[in-house]
Design an enzyme around this catalytic site. Structure first.
Site, PDB file in Angstrom:
ATOM      1  N   CYS A  88       0.732  -1.184  -0.048  1.00 31.90           N
ATOM      2  CA  CYS A  88      -0.010  -0.027   0.048  1.00 31.90           C
ATOM      3  C   CYS A  88       0.890   1.243  -0.004  1.00 31.90           C
ATOM      4  O   CYS A  88       1.657   1.337  -1.006  1.00 31.90           O
ATOM      5  CB  CYS A  88      -1.092  -0.051   1.121  1.00 31.90           C
ATOM      6  SG  CYS A  88      -2.287   1.098   1.060  1.00 31.90           S
ATOM      7  N   HIS A 196      -3.847  -5.002  -0.353  1.00 25.81           N
ATOM      8  CA  HIS A 196      -3.209  -5.558   0.811  1.00 25.81           C
ATOM      9  C   HIS A 196      -3.161  -6.943   0.897  1.00 25.81           C
ATOM     10  O   HIS A 196      -4.047  -7.630   1.032  1.00 25.81           O
ATOM     11  CB  HIS A 196      -4.104  -5.128   2.007  1.00 25.81           C
ATOM     12  CG  HIS A 196      -3.943  -3.694   2.260  1.00 25.81           C
ATOM     13  ND1 HIS A 196      -3.148  -3.274   3.262  1.00 25.81           N
ATOM     14  CD2 HIS A 196      -4.464  -2.458   1.841  1.00 25.81           C
ATOM     15  CE1 HIS A 196      -3.254  -2.008   3.233  1.00 25.81           C
ATOM     16  NE2 HIS A 196      -4.077  -1.465   2.473  1.00 25.81           N
ATOM     17  N   GLU A 198      -1.936  -8.954   2.859  1.00 30.06           N
ATOM     18  CA  GLU A 198      -2.081  -9.746   4.322  1.00 30.06           C
ATOM     19  C   GLU A 198      -3.797  -9.696   4.442  1.00 30.06           C
ATOM     20  O   GLU A 198      -4.333 -10.113   5.340  1.00 30.06           O
ATOM     21  CB  GLU A 198      -1.478  -8.860   5.268  1.00 30.06           C
ATOM     22  CG  GLU A 198      -2.106  -7.424   5.643  1.00 30.06           C
ATOM     23  CD  GLU A 198      -1.692  -6.338   4.699  1.00 30.06           C
ATOM     24  OE1 GLU A 198      -1.362  -6.693   3.586  1.00 30.06           O
ATOM     25  OE2 GLU A 198      -2.124  -5.224   5.071  1.00 30.06           O
TER      26      GLU A 198
END
Lengths: 216, 258
Positions: A88, A196, A198
C-alpha cells in the site's frame, strides 16, 4: 532466513506479520518474521517488508523519523539487493515523489509519482475500496501460480492514490477501476503491491509465499 | 473488475456474539472468532464487529477478540462500538482492525472525525449513521440521526450529516435504518440512495435484511457499494456464498473465488 517488517508507526503490522507467518508455514519455510524499528535488525534481515497506511507525507515523515532506517533500507535493498516488498503506502514510498496534499520526496527507487486515481466513471466511489481482479502487464515471480485476469482471484484494495510509474517496465499488474489503477510495481529486487496481500485471502497468501521464496 | 461487498456483522457483547432485534432482546449465539473463521471460509468480503456494550463494559475483551480474529482471518475487519478517543482507534488498529467505525462520538464532536482521519488516514475511518425517517406523510423524505440505539433524536439531517463527515475525512459511511433494523423488511432504499448519491465515498447499506433480494436491492436501487447483514447469516438461514451467488445471478459483479 529472517524477514523484517519495518515498524515506523504505520500500517497493520500485526496482520502483515500473521499473514507472512501463515504463508511461511503453508509453504514449508519456517522463516522467522520479525517486526522491528531497529535499522540494524533490518540490515541483518534476508527479506524486508514495508507496510504503510494513511497519507504519503505522513508515512514518509514517519519513516524518516526512525533514525537510520532509510539508510538501512537503501543499503540492504538497493546496494545488497535483498528482496523487498512494499504494501500500500509502503509500495508508494518507492516512487520519486508523492503528490497527496503536498509534494514530498519518496525513496526514488521506482521512477514515477504517486497521484490521485481518477476513474472515468463519476459514479465510482473514492477510495477504491474493495475487491478487484488483477490484469498482468508482465510476468513476475510474485505472481507465479496465481490465477489472474477477469476470471482470476481477487485482491483487496483501499486507496485514493496510486504509483504512476513513468517506466513501463516497472509496471507488473493493474486493476480496472474506471480505467487502469496500478496494482503491482517492481524493479530489480523490490516490488510493491497497492492492494493488501495480508487481507486478500488466497491471492494474498499465495503472493506472500512467492515473496518468501523469491530469489531475484 | 471491481466487486460488490457482502459484509456479515457480528454484534459482540462480553466477547460473545449476539444479535439485537431493534437493539433489544439479545440472544447469545456463539464465539465471534469461530464465526469470523466460518465467514472467512464462506467467502465473506469483509467482517464487521460491533461491540454493543463497549461504552460501559471492559474494552479489553473486544481487543482480544480482534487480535485472535486477525491471527486467523486474512480479510478486512471493521470494528465499531464505543469508539470515543484517538487511543480507542489506535488500540483497535494495533490489535488488527483495518477500519474503525465511529458513531455517537462523531455526532457529539465532529472534530473527532477530522482528528482521526488526519491521524490514521481516511481509509480506516468509517462513520456509522443510525437514521430514522421523520418526514410527515405527504412531505418530502427526510431522515434524522438518532443515537443511543435509536432512542435519542439529534435533530441532525442524515444526508447533510453524511456530507459533513465525509468532508471531514470519513472514508466510508455505514448507514443503518433504525426503522428497518431487525424487521426483515429490507433496507430503507430511499434513505440508502439519498445518502449514497450525496457522498463520494462508499456507503454500506444496513438494517432490515430478511432475504437475498433485499441485498440486491440495496446495491441496485439503493446505490450502496456494500451490504451488511447479520441475522440471515448468523442463524444459518443463508450462507454468504448463497447470498453472493444470488446477487451474481441478479447481474451484480460479485467475488466468487473458490
Amino acid at each position: 532466513m529472517t524477514v523484517a517488517i519495518v515498524d515506523y508507526g504505520s500500517g497493520n503490522l500485526h496482520s502483515a506479520a500473521k499473514a507472512l507467518e501463515r504463508a511461511a508455514r503453508e509453504s514449508g519455510r519456517d522463516q522467522p518474521i520479525l517486526v522491528t524499528d531497529d535499522p540494524d535488525a533490518v540490515r541483518r534481515a534476508d527479506r524486508i517488508v514495508l507496510p504503510g497506511v494513511g497519507a504519503f507525507a505522513d508515512c514518509r515523515r514517519g519513516l524518516a523519523a526512525v533514525s537510520g532506517m532509510v539508510e538501512a533500507l537503501e543499503e540492504s535493498v538497493r546496494r545488497k539487493g535483498r528482496p523487498f516488498l512494499g504494501i500500500c503506502v509502503g509500495a508508494q514510498l518507492m516512487a520519486e515523489r508523492g503528490l497527496e496534499y503536498e509534494v514530498v520526496e519518496g525513496l526514488g527507487w521506482i521512477p514515477g509519482e504517486v497521484d490521485k486515481i481518477r476513474p472515468a466513471d463519476p459514479g465510482l466511489k473514492i477510495p477504491h475500496m474493495g475487491w478487484n481482479t488483477l490484469d498482468p502487464v508482465r510476468s513476475h515471480p510474485l505472481l507465479e501460480g496465481i490465477p489472474l485476469g477477469p476470471a482470476g482471484l481477487h485482491a483487496y484494495f483501499v486507496h485514493s492514490y496510486h504509483l504512476h510509474t513513468s517506466e513501463r517496465g516497472c509496471l507488473v499488474a493493474q486493476a480496472d477501476y474506471g480505467g487502469p489503477v496500478t496494482a503491482i510495481v517492481a524493479r530489480d529486487t523490490c516490488a510493491g503491491t497497492q492492494f493488501h496481500p495480508e487481507k486478500s485471502q488466497r491471492l494474498g497468501l499465495a503472493l506472500l509465499a512467492n515473496f518468501l521464496k523469491w530469489a531475484p | 473488475m471491481f466487486k460488490v461487498r457482502v459484509i456479515p456483522c457480528l454484534d459482540v457483547k462480553d466477547g460473545r456474539v449476539v444479535k439485537g432485534v431493534q437493539f433489544v432482546d439479545l440472544v447469545d449465539a456463539g464465539d465471534p472468532v469461530e464465526a469470523a473463521i466460518a465467514y472467512d471460509a464462506a467467502g465473506a468480503d469483509e467482517l464487521c464487529f460491533l461491540d454493543i456494550t463497549a461504552s460501559h463494559e471492559n474494552r479489553g475483551i473486544i481487543l482480544d477478540v480482534v487480535t485472535r480474529t486477525a491471527e486467523a482471518c486474512f480479510m478486512p475487519l471493521t470494528v465499531g462500538g464505543g469508539v470515543r478517543t484517538i487511543d480507542d482507534i489506535r488500540a483497535l488498529l494495533r490489535s488488527g482492525a483495518d477500519k474503525v467505525s465511529i458513531n455517537t462520538a462523531a455526532v457529539n464532536n465532529r472534530r473527532f472525525v477530522k482528528d482521526a482521519a488526519e491521524k490514521f488516514g481516511d481509509q480506516c475511518i468509517v462513520v456509522a449513521i443510525d437514521a430514522k425517517k421523520v418526514s410527515a406523510s405527504g412531505g418530502s423524505d427526510r431522515w434524522e440521526i438518532f443515537t443511543h440505539g435509536g432512542r435519542k433524536p439529534t435533530g441532525l439531517d442524515a444526508v447533510d450529516y453524511a456530507r459533513e463527515v465525509v468532508a471531514l475525512g470519513a472514508g466510508e459511511i455505514l448507514l443503518t435504518s433504525m426503522d428497518r433494523d431487525g424487521t426483515r423488511q429490507g433496507f430503507d432504499i430511499a434513505l440508502t440512495r439519498a445518502v449514497a448519491d450525496a457522498v463520494p465515498v462508499p456507503v454500506i447499506a444496513s438494517g432490515g435484511v430478511g432475504g437475498l433480494d433485499h441485498l440486491v436491492a440495496g446495491i441496485r436501487d439503493g446505490h450502496a457499494t456494500a451490504v451488511l447483514a447479520a441475522s440471515i447469516f448468523h442463524f444459518g438461514e443463508f450462507t454468504v456464498r448463497q447470498a453472493k451467488d444470488h446477487m451474481a445471478r441478479a447481474g451484480l459483479p460479485m467475488r466468487l473465488d473458490p
